[in-house]
Design a protein around this motif. Structure first.
Motif, mmCIF file in Angstrom:
data_model
loop_
_atom_site.group_PDB
_atom_site.id
_atom_site.type_symbol
_atom_site.label_atom_id
_atom_site.label_comp_id
_atom_site.label_asym_id
_atom_site.label_seq_id
_atom_site.Cartn_x
_atom_site.Cartn_y
_atom_site.Cartn_z
ATOM 1 N N PHE A 251 0.837 -1.208 0.000
ATOM 2 C CA PHE A 251 0.000 0.000 0.000
ATOM 3 C C PHE A 251 0.872 1.258 0.000
ATOM 4 C CE2 PHE A 251 -3.454 -2.602 2.349
ATOM 5 C CZ PHE A 251 -3.914 -3.096 1.141
ATOM 6 N N ILE A 252 1.956 1.217 0.802
ATOM 7 C CA ILE A 252 2.849 2.385 0.853
ATOM 8 C C ILE A 252 3.584 2.539 -0.475
ATOM 9 C CG2 ILE A 252 4.979 3.228 1.950
ATOM 10 C CD1 ILE A 252 3.736 2.310 4.622
ATOM 11 N N LEU A 253 3.915 1.399 -1.111
ATOM 12 C CA LEU A 253 4.522 1.469 -2.455
ATOM 13 C C LEU A 253 3.570 2.154 -3.429
ATOM 14 C CD1 LEU A 253 6.270 -2.005 -2.854
ATOM 15 C CD2 LEU A 253 7.350 0.246 -2.685
ATOM 16 N N LEU A 254 2.285 1.823 -3.331
ATOM 17 C CA LEU A 254 1.296 2.494 -4.193
ATOM 18 C C LEU A 254 1.264 3.989 -3.886
ATOM 19 C CD1 LEU A 254 -1.702 -0.007 -4.265
ATOM 20 C CD2 LEU A 254 -0.340 0.749 -6.208
ATOM 21 N N GLY A 255 1.402 4.332 -2.607
ATOM 22 C CA GLY A 255 1.444 5.746 -2.234
ATOM 23 C C GLY A 255 2.618 6.452 -2.881
ATOM 24 N N ILE A 256 3.782 5.786 -2.881
ATOM 25 C CA ILE A 256 4.980 6.380 -3.508
ATOM 26 C C ILE A 256 4.744 6.554 -5.006
ATOM 27 C CG2 ILE A 256 7.428 5.967 -4.042
ATOM 28 C CD1 ILE A 256 7.612 4.541 -1.301
ATOM 29 N N PHE A 257 4.149 5.525 -5.630
ATOM 30 C CA PHE A 257 3.849 5.628 -7.070
ATOM 31 C C PHE A 257 2.910 6.811 -7.327
ATOM 32 C CE2 PHE A 257 0.700 4.728 -10.419
ATOM 33 C CZ PHE A 257 1.529 4.714 -11.522
ATOM 34 N N GLY A 258 1.865 6.927 -6.486
ATOM 35 C CA GLY A 258 0.900 8.024 -6.666
ATOM 36 C C GLY A 258 1.555 9.383 -6.539
ATOM 37 N N GLY A 259 2.479 9.521 -5.566
ATOM 38 C CA GLY A 259 3.165 10.802 -5.378
ATOM 39 C C GLY A 259 4.047 11.157 -6.560
#
Length: 765
Positions: free
Chosen positions: A340-348
């Motif tokens: 989920f945090i990886l997805l957050g990094i991708f989104g940022g």
């Protein structure tokens, strides 16, 4: 604000004496020019005076008491009307867009006004495998060629798809260009600017509302990579602004009107996502400048009414307010926070990339010849979008349907490609949770197609947002995130299936259990990408769980949204709306931006050392002619009033527009006012020479308490005063003598200079 008109009679010693014949306000005094900033302090004090007057009168008679009750009730009534109107419009937009999107692929023989889903509802010939095929719904190839199979039929469908898309987008851009140029784009940057006190006449008018509503349906149906959510906020604000004209309290007061517009912005998000609480938080976090508690309650009420109206229209026929309502059954595990945090990094990262690319493209549109051909640009982008989108079934469907499919959890009865897993003999089949299974060949095909769709969406959205059609950003950003999330989710699911003995899966993922829900990853990815682009946090999480009904997934959503905001902020300070405000040069003082430079008021004020002295009006020494020539020679929006040119002691401040209107009014309605008449801002008029023309008394239009700071006030304090009080201008004094003036535009220019940007990019007053 009274500006008297005076008759002349002879007093005891032959001096003309002034009689106040008229005490009613002059129409137009206290209003503002287009592209100017309102004076919040003046507007609020005007409203307090009005309120005090009503309160004192209400004790005198029953009629006045009834008036005071109706005055208190009018705000709630207005909210009710805004909610009803915006809800009804949103329902209409949803239904028409659904129908026109399906029109690109075929037509219903029962009645051309049915969309694909409604057409096949009553049909008895649908099978479970092919539930979207029914004899009443004919694709264009079936109508024209007679068959839906073979290369010729495919080319026919392809051609019709592209032609309809071009027709819709051509109609949209032509209507915007011919009738309401303000109806293009998303509208949120402008609404943020308007709520901060700027005036853009016509931006929230009836033509903009009509054209935006029609062209929004056309633009969404044309298959362009844009959403209807941002423009729905604009549509709701137009409703709010138009309905304000029914109530004098809101019609005459710009600050009160902005309270209504804040609530209308909440209504817009409420009907766009079916998220009333998310809407209120969106208005508070993202668009509003001044948001008192009273506005919070009213926004809440209006958002409730709007959501109720939309629910009673039931545009999707599923008793839900949104297309993508999901129900996940399996809980998430703590270790899943890592993806989920990886997805957050991708989104940022995607958010920061998107903002830079989109702003570069929009700047290019502004500065090169590209901007001269809006219709051609829209047609080219539509043609490219349609040609590339048709071959891939995931880009061919409307973006909302795509997100809905990506959020979907695979059940036993799903016939979509994404759910075509190899069947393993399942011992216990519960109605809801299915164990993780190996992916079938169709799932791998779907992964390829989704990867291509991801690249396509990422690139085409950069060029689409900011074109001369209504275009929202929420849905395309969510689509990018949902595709990335679904890809990661399926990857995780297959890892867990084939390697359930790994350390990370060992404790919680036994074979034959349903450990990983790919749809949840899609939902988290959508939130992360939307957060990276808009930099919303609280409101975004609330919108996402209201949108999907996934209450137990608040923690994954919060983790991803927060990560994406941190990553995006590290790569670029501003969200997409702030970036567009700056690109357009609107005078918007960003409350999130810190002012960290050590400058003083004297460094920013005008006039500078090399400039001519400050234009001022003296309180009793100038004639009408002198004041009129001062107004004609300068373009300032107001003038300080001083005791005399020598002493420069400050008396007050007078707005240019009020001065012009009062002098014109006096010339028309007061006998004997000529160019030689003296203008007085003093309380008592001194005795005049016997044969002089009657003087003009304008103390009523002067602001007797203008804001002043001393020349050694630190600039960060001045910026704070401007932000918190919503000032237009502030006068600078030294030992009580007037030195200069600081306007909102001076502050913005100074901030641009300090950040090594072009100060002339701030365009308006």
């Amino acid at each position: 604000l009274t500006c008297g008109s005076y008759g002349v009679g002879n007093g005891p010693n032959g001096v003309p004496k002034l009689m106040d014949l008229l005490d009613e306000p002059v129409p137009g005094v206290g209003t503002y020019e287009d592209f100017n900033t309102i004076d919040w302090v003046r507007e609020k004090s005007k409203d307090r005076d009005r309120h005090r007057e009503i309160a004192t009168k209400s004790k005198e008679s029953t009629l006045a008491l009834m008036k005071s009750i109706s005055d208190a009730f009018s705000g709630w009534l207005l909210m009710l009307l805004v909610g009803l109107m915006a809800g009804a419009l949103a329902g209409g937009i949803d239904i028409s867009a659904h129908w026109m999107t399906d029109l690109k692929e075929g037509v219903c023989l029962n009645g051309f006004w049915f969309n694909h889903e409604h057409c096949c509802w009553n049909s008895n010939e649908t099978t479970f495998q092919e539930r979207d095929k029914c004899p009443n719904w004919k694709s264009w190839a079936e109508l024209i060629v007679g068959t839906n199979d073979g290369p010729f039929a495919y080319i026919m469908n392809y051609l019709m798809y592209v032609c309809w898309a071009l027709l819709f987008s051509f109609l949209a851009v032509s209507l915007v260009r011919a009738f309401a140029p303000y109806a293009c784009g998303s509208g949120i940057p402008e609404i943020k600017t308007i709520l901060s006190g700027f005036i853009i006449r016509g931006y929230l008018g009836k033509w903009t509302l009509m054209i935006k509503t029609i062209t929004l349906v056309l633009a969404v149906s044309s298959g362009l990579s844009l959403g209807k959510e941002g423009p729905l906020v604009h549509v709701a604000c137009c409703c709010g602004n138009i309905l304000c004209h029914l109530f004098t309290k809101y019609r005459r007061n710009e600050a009160k009107r902005r309270e209504v517009l804040s609530a209308a912005a909440a209504v817009g998000v409420s009907v766009a996502f079916g998220a009333p609480i998310g809407g209120v938080l969106f208005s508070l976090e993202e668009v509003s400048y001044y948001f008192p508690l009273k506005t919070l309650w009213r926004s809440f009420f209006a958002a409730l009414v709007a959501a109720f109206t939309l629910r009673s229209i039931n545009p999707f026929g599923n008793s839900r307010l949104v297309l993508f309502y999901v129900e996940f059954h399996s809980p998430w595990h703590l270790l899943e926070l890592i993806p989920f945090i990886l997805l957050g990094i991708f989104g940022g990262i995607w958010g920061a990339f998107f903002i830079r690319a989109n702003i570069a493209w929009c700047r290019r549109r502004k500065t090169t010849r590209l901007g001269h051909y809006p219709v051609l640009e829209v047609l080219v982008v539509t043609a490219v979008t349609a040609l590339l989108a048709f071959p891939n079934s995931y880009t061919r469907m409307s973006t909302s349907e795509l997100i809905s499919e990506l959020f979907n959890d695979c059940g036993l009865l799903d016939s979509s490609q994404l759910c075509n897993y190899a069947n393993v003999s399942v011992t216990k089949i519960s109605s809801d949770a299915l164990p993780d299974r190996p992916a079938g060949p169709d799932v791998y095909t779907a992964m390829w197609q989704l990867s291509l769709a991801l690249v396509f969406k990422m690139l085409i959205t950069v060029v689409t947002f900011g074109m001369k059609v209504p275009s929202g950003l929420f849905i395309p950003s969510m689509a990018v995130g949902a595709i990335a999330g679904r890809l990661l989710g399926v990857g995780m699911e297959q890892l867990a299936y084939y390697h359930h003995d790994w350390v990370i899966f060992r404790g919680w993922c036994s074979p034959g259990a349903d450990c990983i829900t790919p749809g949840l990853y899609a939902m988290v990815g959508a939130a992360a990408c939307l957060g990276g682009v808009t930099r919303m946090t609280v409101s975004l999480v609330v919108i996402m769980f209201e949108l999907t009904g996934g209450l137990e997934y608040i923690v994954p959503l919060m983790a991803a949204t927060m990560t994406s905001k941190w990553v995006a902020d590290a790569l670029g300070r501003e969200g997409i709306y702030e970036a567009h405000i700056r690109l357009n040069g609107y005078p918007f003082l960003e409350s999130k931006e810190e002012f960290s430079h050590k400058t003083l008021a004297m460094d920013v004020m005008r006039p500078r050392r090399s400039d001519p002295p400050l234009s001022v009006i003296t309180q009793d020494g100038m004639s009408v002619e002198e004041v009129e020539s001062l107004i004609a020679e300068t373009s300032y929006s107001g003038f300080p009033v001083v005791v005399s040119h020598e002493s420069q002691r400050l008396v007050g401040f007078v707005q240019r527009r009020d001065l012009v209107i009062s002098i014109e009014n006096a010339r028309k309605r007061q006998e004997g006012v000529v160019s030689a008449s003296r203008i007085f801002f003093t309380e008592y008029t001194p005795p005049q020479p016997p044969n002089s023309p009657p003087p003009l008394k304008l103390r009523g239009i002067m602001d007797l308490s203008p804001f002043t700071v001393t020349d050694h006030t630190a600039m960060d304090i001045v910026v704070d005063i401007f932000r918190k009080l919503g000032l237009r201008q502030c006068l600078v004094t030294h030992n009580g003598r007037l030195l200069g003036i600081i306007t909102k535009k001076d502050i913005l220019k100074h901030m641009a200079q300090m950040a090594n940007r072009d100060p002339d990019s701030i365009l308006f007053n």
